[in-house]
Design a protein around this motif. Structure first.
Motif, PDB file in Angstrom:
ATOM      1  N   GLN A 256      49.902  32.207  59.709  1.00 50.82           N
ATOM      2  CA  GLN A 256      50.696  30.988  59.839  1.00 50.82           C
ATOM      3  C   GLN A 256      52.130  31.285  60.251  1.00 50.82           C
ATOM      4  O   GLN A 256      52.734  30.547  61.035  1.00 50.82           O
ATOM      5  CB  GLN A 256      50.663  30.209  58.521  1.00 50.82           C
ATOM      6  N   VAL A 257      52.680  32.374  59.743  1.00 51.58           N
ATOM      7  CA  VAL A 257      54.043  32.760  60.100  1.00 51.58           C
ATOM      8  C   VAL A 257      54.121  33.110  61.587  1.00 51.58           C
ATOM      9  O   VAL A 257      55.031  32.667  62.305  1.00 51.58           O
ATOM     10  CB  VAL A 257      54.511  33.957  59.246  1.00 51.58           C
ATOM     11  N   ASP A 259      51.993  32.198  63.920  1.00 49.51           N
ATOM     12  CA  ASP A 259      51.664  31.021  64.721  1.00 49.51           C
ATOM     13  C   ASP A 259      52.909  30.172  64.966  1.00 49.51           C
ATOM     14  O   ASP A 259      53.106  29.626  66.059  1.00 49.51           O
ATOM     15  CB  ASP A 259      50.605  30.171  64.022  1.00 49.51           C
ATOM     16  N   ALA A 260      53.745  30.044  63.952  1.00 49.61           N
ATOM     17  CA  ALA A 260      54.974  29.262  64.091  1.00 49.61           C
ATOM     18  C   ALA A 260      55.888  29.886  65.138  1.00 49.61           C
ATOM     19  O   ALA A 260      56.512  29.184  65.953  1.00 49.61           O
ATOM     20  CB  ALA A 260      55.693  29.175  62.741  1.00 49.61           C
ATOM     21  N   ALA A 261      55.957  31.217  65.149  1.00 52.02           N
ATOM     22  CA  ALA A 261      56.775  31.911  66.148  1.00 52.02           C
ATOM     23  C   ALA A 261      56.201  31.703  67.550  1.00 52.02           C
ATOM     24  O   ALA A 261      56.952  31.525  68.521  1.00 52.02           O
ATOM     25  CB  ALA A 261      56.846  33.400  65.815  1.00 52.02           C
ATOM     26  N   ASP A 262      54.873  31.697  67.661  1.00 47.21           N
ATOM     27  CA  ASP A 262      54.230  31.477  68.957  1.00 47.21           C
ATOM     28  C   ASP A 262      54.563  30.094  69.512  1.00 47.21           C
ATOM     29  O   ASP A 262      54.794  29.932  70.717  1.00 47.21           O
ATOM     30  CB  ASP A 262      52.713  31.622  68.828  1.00 47.21           C
ATOM     31  N   ARG A 263      54.564  29.105  68.636  1.00 49.24           N
ATOM     32  CA  ARG A 263      54.844  27.736  69.094  1.00 49.24           C
ATOM     33  C   ARG A 263      56.231  27.625  69.706  1.00 49.24           C
ATOM     34  O   ARG A 263      56.450  26.852  70.649  1.00 49.24           O
ATOM     35  CB  ARG A 263      54.665  26.749  67.935  1.00 49.24           C
ATOM     36  N   GLU A 264      57.183  28.380  69.197  1.00 47.74           N
ATOM     37  CA  GLU A 264      58.524  28.383  69.760  1.00 47.74           C
ATOM     38  C   GLU A 264      58.508  28.998  71.161  1.00 47.74           C
ATOM     39  O   GLU A 264      59.214  28.533  72.053  1.00 47.74           O
ATOM     40  CB  GLU A 264      59.480  29.143  68.844  1.00 47.74           C
TER      41      GLU A 264
END
Length: 270
Positions: A256-257, A259-264
């Protein structure tokens, strides 16, 4: 901007036959189940499936490895002669060959930072009778469990009035996934399980969030069934098994951590 190339079904079939040849060459067993859940009303003549308005479908595919889509496509081709349309990222189509393939095969280019145009085109294709392949996890799951889905697959199916066909793929990630590159050893005789879940029908006024959760559960049930019936017993701590099954894959929390970076990043790359 170069002119868009005309669709060419022979290019699509050439890609499919190349995949079939590669599967045979590397002796990859593809073990399907749930085939009774596939639509039985298709008009098929030889290598041609009639594309009829009102007979489209969203094919929701799990995404643990970079080849999962190919095994789902080969199954749909073998059973229904479907030319599935895929959502391809804007970043990928910066390569001229990928862009050409998208034109010839009528795939849809999606900007992950702004998907409105791709969404509209997808609904139009579904209404026109096409099968649209969607990877609703919107990226590779590094925990090898079905992560929280985007709502797009359910919203498109509801708006277009078409069913959702859940397809769970297990084993393809052993060949190629994040952190594990492609090699002859990784592909040679590596079994792949493909399970087709029960068709989901979503009403136009349905709770999209709830239906998306239901789709996630259906896909995970398919993965669990594939693992339970997989013809290879993993060694303790196998990298390709989820933590809940005694493997050493990334935990859901760690994923999840990242994934959040990927979305950015997607806001920049598209």
């Amino acid at each position: 901007m170069p002119a868009k190339r005309n669709p060419n079904k022979f290019v699509y079939r050439g890609i499919v036959f190349t995949g079939l040849t590669a599967r045979s060459l590397f002796r990859v067993p593809v073990i399907p189940s749930g085939l009774e859940n596939l639509p039985s009303h298709e008009d098929i003549s030889g290598l041609n499936r009639a594309v009829v308005p009102g007979k489209g479908a969203v094919v929701a595919i799990t995404h643990f490895g970079y080849l999962d889509f190919a095994f789902a496509e080969l199954l749909m081709w073998r059973k229904l002669k479907v030319h599935m349309r895929f959502l391809v990222t804007k970043k990928a189509t910066k390569k001229k060959f990928v862009k050409a393939v998208c034109d010839w095969c009528e795939h849809i280019v999606v900007d992950r930072a702004d998907g409105a145009a791709a969404y509209k085109e997808s609904v139009e294709k579904l209404r026109g009778g096409d099968y649209l392949a969607v990877l609703p996890e919107a990226g590779v799951s590094r925990s090898f469990t079905v992560r929280q889905l985007k709502t797009g697959a359910v919203r498109m199916a509801a708006e277009a009035g078409v069913p959702i066909i859940p397809v769970s793929v297990w084993g393809g990630h052993r060949m190629l996934t994040r952190g594990h590159g492609l090699s002859i050893k990784a592909v040679w005789k590596t079994p792949v399980r493909v399970h087709v879940g029960e068709i989901m029908r979503v009403e136009s006024d349905a709770d999209v969030v709830e239906e998306t959760r239901r789709l996630q559960e259906e896909l995970q049930e398919g993965i669990d069934y594939c693992i339970d019936t997989y013809p290879v017993t993993p060694e303790p701590g196998a990298w390709w098994m989820p933590r809940s099954r005694g493997g050493s894959a990334m935990s859901v929390e760690e994923q999840q951590v990242l994934d959040a970076a990927d979305r950015e990043k997607y806001k920049i790359t598209g």
